[in-house]
Design a protein around this motif. Structure first.
Motif, PDB file in Angstrom:
ATOM      1  N   VAL A  21      25.391 -61.395  82.215  1.00  0.00           N
ATOM      2  CA  VAL A  21      26.465 -61.370  81.225  1.00  0.00           C
ATOM      3  C   VAL A  21      26.359 -62.593  80.310  1.00  0.00           C
ATOM      4  O   VAL A  21      26.699 -62.535  79.139  1.00  0.00           O
ATOM      5  CB  VAL A  21      27.840 -61.353  81.936  1.00  0.00           C
ATOM      6  N   VAL A  22      25.857 -63.692  80.834  1.00  0.00           N
ATOM      7  CA  VAL A  22      25.798 -64.959  80.115  1.00  0.00           C
ATOM      8  C   VAL A  22      24.361 -65.218  79.669  1.00  0.00           C
ATOM      9  O   VAL A  22      23.440 -65.205  80.487  1.00  0.00           O
ATOM     10  CB  VAL A  22      26.284 -66.107  81.032  1.00  0.00           C
ATOM     11  N   ASP A  23      24.171 -65.470  78.373  1.00  0.00           N
ATOM     12  CA  ASP A  23      22.829 -65.812  77.904  1.00  0.00           C
ATOM     13  C   ASP A  23      22.604 -67.318  78.069  1.00  0.00           C
ATOM     14  O   ASP A  23      23.494 -68.052  78.514  1.00  0.00           O
ATOM     15  CB  ASP A  23      22.615 -65.357  76.463  1.00  0.00           C
ATOM     16  N   ASP A  24      21.427 -67.780  77.721  1.00  0.00           N
ATOM     17  CA  ASP A  24      21.077 -69.190  77.947  1.00  0.00           C
ATOM     18  C   ASP A  24      21.971 -70.158  77.177  1.00  0.00           C
ATOM     19  O   ASP A  24      22.327 -71.219  77.682  1.00  0.00           O
ATOM     20  CB  ASP A  24      19.612 -69.438  77.576  1.00  0.00           C
ATOM     21  N   ASP A  25      22.336 -69.795  75.939  1.00  0.00           N
ATOM     22  CA  ASP A  25      23.190 -70.674  75.135  1.00  0.00           C
ATOM     23  C   ASP A  25      24.589 -70.786  75.744  1.00  0.00           C
ATOM     24  O   ASP A  25      25.154 -71.882  75.817  1.00  0.00           O
ATOM     25  CB  ASP A  25      23.297 -70.166  73.696  1.00  0.00           C
ATOM     26  N   GLU A  26      25.127 -69.652  76.181  1.00  0.00           N
ATOM     27  CA  GLU A  26      26.460 -69.668  76.806  1.00  0.00           C
ATOM     28  C   GLU A  26      26.421 -70.443  78.123  1.00  0.00           C
ATOM     29  O   GLU A  26      27.352 -71.187  78.433  1.00  0.00           O
ATOM     30  CB  GLU A  26      26.949 -68.247  77.047  1.00  0.00           C
ATOM     31  N   GLY A  52      35.762 -65.489  86.384  1.00  0.00           N
ATOM     32  CA  GLY A  52      34.765 -65.182  87.402  1.00  0.00           C
ATOM     33  C   GLY A  52      33.344 -65.409  86.906  1.00  0.00           C
ATOM     34  O   GLY A  52      32.477 -65.859  87.649  1.00  0.00           O
ATOM     35  N   VAL A  53      33.102 -65.120  85.635  1.00  0.00           N
ATOM     36  CA  VAL A  53      31.783 -65.346  85.039  1.00  0.00           C
ATOM     37  C   VAL A  53      31.493 -66.845  84.983  1.00  0.00           C
ATOM     38  O   VAL A  53      30.387 -67.293  85.280  1.00  0.00           O
ATOM     39  CB  VAL A  53      31.697 -64.710  83.633  1.00  0.00           C
ATOM     40  N   THR A  59      28.335 -71.829  89.970  1.00  0.00           N
ATOM     41  CA  THR A  59      27.831 -71.734  91.339  1.00  0.00           C
ATOM     42  C   THR A  59      26.324 -71.534  91.338  1.00  0.00           C
ATOM     43  O   THR A  59      25.605 -72.179  92.112  1.00  0.00           O
ATOM     44  CB  THR A  59      28.520 -70.576  92.086  1.00  0.00           C
ATOM     45  N   ASP A  60      25.837 -70.663  90.463  1.00  0.00           N
ATOM     46  CA  ASP A  60      24.391 -70.414  90.385  1.00  0.00           C
ATOM     47  C   ASP A  60      23.636 -71.648  89.913  1.00  0.00           C
ATOM     48  O   ASP A  60      22.467 -71.824  90.236  1.00  0.00           O
ATOM     49  CB  ASP A  60      24.097 -69.253  89.438  1.00  0.00           C
ATOM     50  N   ALA A  61      24.289 -72.514  89.146  1.00  0.00           N
ATOM     51  CA  ALA A  61      23.633 -73.698  88.599  1.00  0.00           C
ATOM     52  C   ALA A  61      23.586 -74.853  89.594  1.00  0.00           C
ATOM     53  O   ALA A  61      22.877 -75.824  89.353  1.00  0.00           O
ATOM     54  CB  ALA A  61      24.343 -74.153  87.330  1.00  0.00           C
ATOM     55  N   GLN A  62      24.298 -74.778  90.679  1.00  0.00           N
ATOM     56  CA  GLN A  62      24.335 -75.902  91.612  1.00  0.00           C
ATOM     57  C   GLN A  62      22.965 -76.329  92.110  1.00  0.00           C
ATOM     58  O   GLN A  62      22.686 -77.516  92.145  1.00  0.00           O
ATOM     59  CB  GLN A  62      25.282 -75.612  92.764  1.00  0.00           C
ATOM     60  N   PRO A  63      22.065 -75.422  92.504  1.00  0.00           N
ATOM     61  CA  PRO A  63      20.748 -75.893  92.933  1.00  0.00           C
ATOM     62  C   PRO A  63      20.018 -76.642  91.822  1.00  0.00           C
ATOM     63  O   PRO A  63      19.352 -77.645  92.084  1.00  0.00           O
ATOM     64  CB  PRO A  63      20.008 -74.604  93.304  1.00  0.00           C
ATOM     65  N   ASP A  64      20.145 -76.193  90.556  1.00  0.00           N
ATOM     66  CA  ASP A  64      19.528 -76.896  89.430  1.00  0.00           C
ATOM     67  C   ASP A  64      20.093 -78.299  89.310  1.00  0.00           C
ATOM     68  O   ASP A  64      19.361 -79.273  89.100  1.00  0.00           O
ATOM     69  CB  ASP A  64      19.773 -76.154  88.112  1.00  0.00           C
ATOM     70  N   THR A  65      21.403 -78.416  89.432  1.00  0.00           N
ATOM     71  CA  THR A  65      22.064 -79.710  89.318  1.00  0.00           C
ATOM     72  C   THR A  65      21.630 -80.635  90.442  1.00  0.00           C
ATOM     73  O   THR A  65      21.345 -81.817  90.221  1.00  0.00           O
ATOM     74  CB  THR A  65      23.598 -79.525  89.344  1.00  0.00           C
TER      75      THR A  65
END
Length: 77
Positions: A21-26, A52-53, A59-65
């Motif tokens: 649902v979310v692109d890279d810029d968003e 929720g998005v 949440t999905d970005a936590q490993p990157d962080t």
């Protein structure tokens, strides 16, 4: 669909599932706003998305962080 159909679809490059649902810029905007301390509700209202998005994106970005923090700590040593 059975396992055979799933395998055939993967071979054609169709893994299944919903498109993001979310692109890279968003995604970048959501992460930057959270980094500045904005709440999930505020971010959702500003990017015109569902809370929720925003939560799933964070949440999905936590490993990157966590990898970025570990790399910064390695550089500091």
């Amino acid at each position: 669909m059975g396992p055979r159909e799933h395998r055939a679809a993967r071979e054609r490059g169709r893994a299944g599932g919903r498109r993001p649902v979310v692109d890279d810029d968003e995604r970048a905007a959501i992460l930057a706003r959270r980094q500045r301390g904005e709440s999930n509700r505020t971010i959702a209202a500003e990017v015109e998305g569902a809370i929720g998005v925003v939560h799933k994106t964070l949440t999905d970005a936590q490993p990157d962080t966590q990898r970025a923090i570990a790399a910064a700590e390695d550089i500091a040593r």
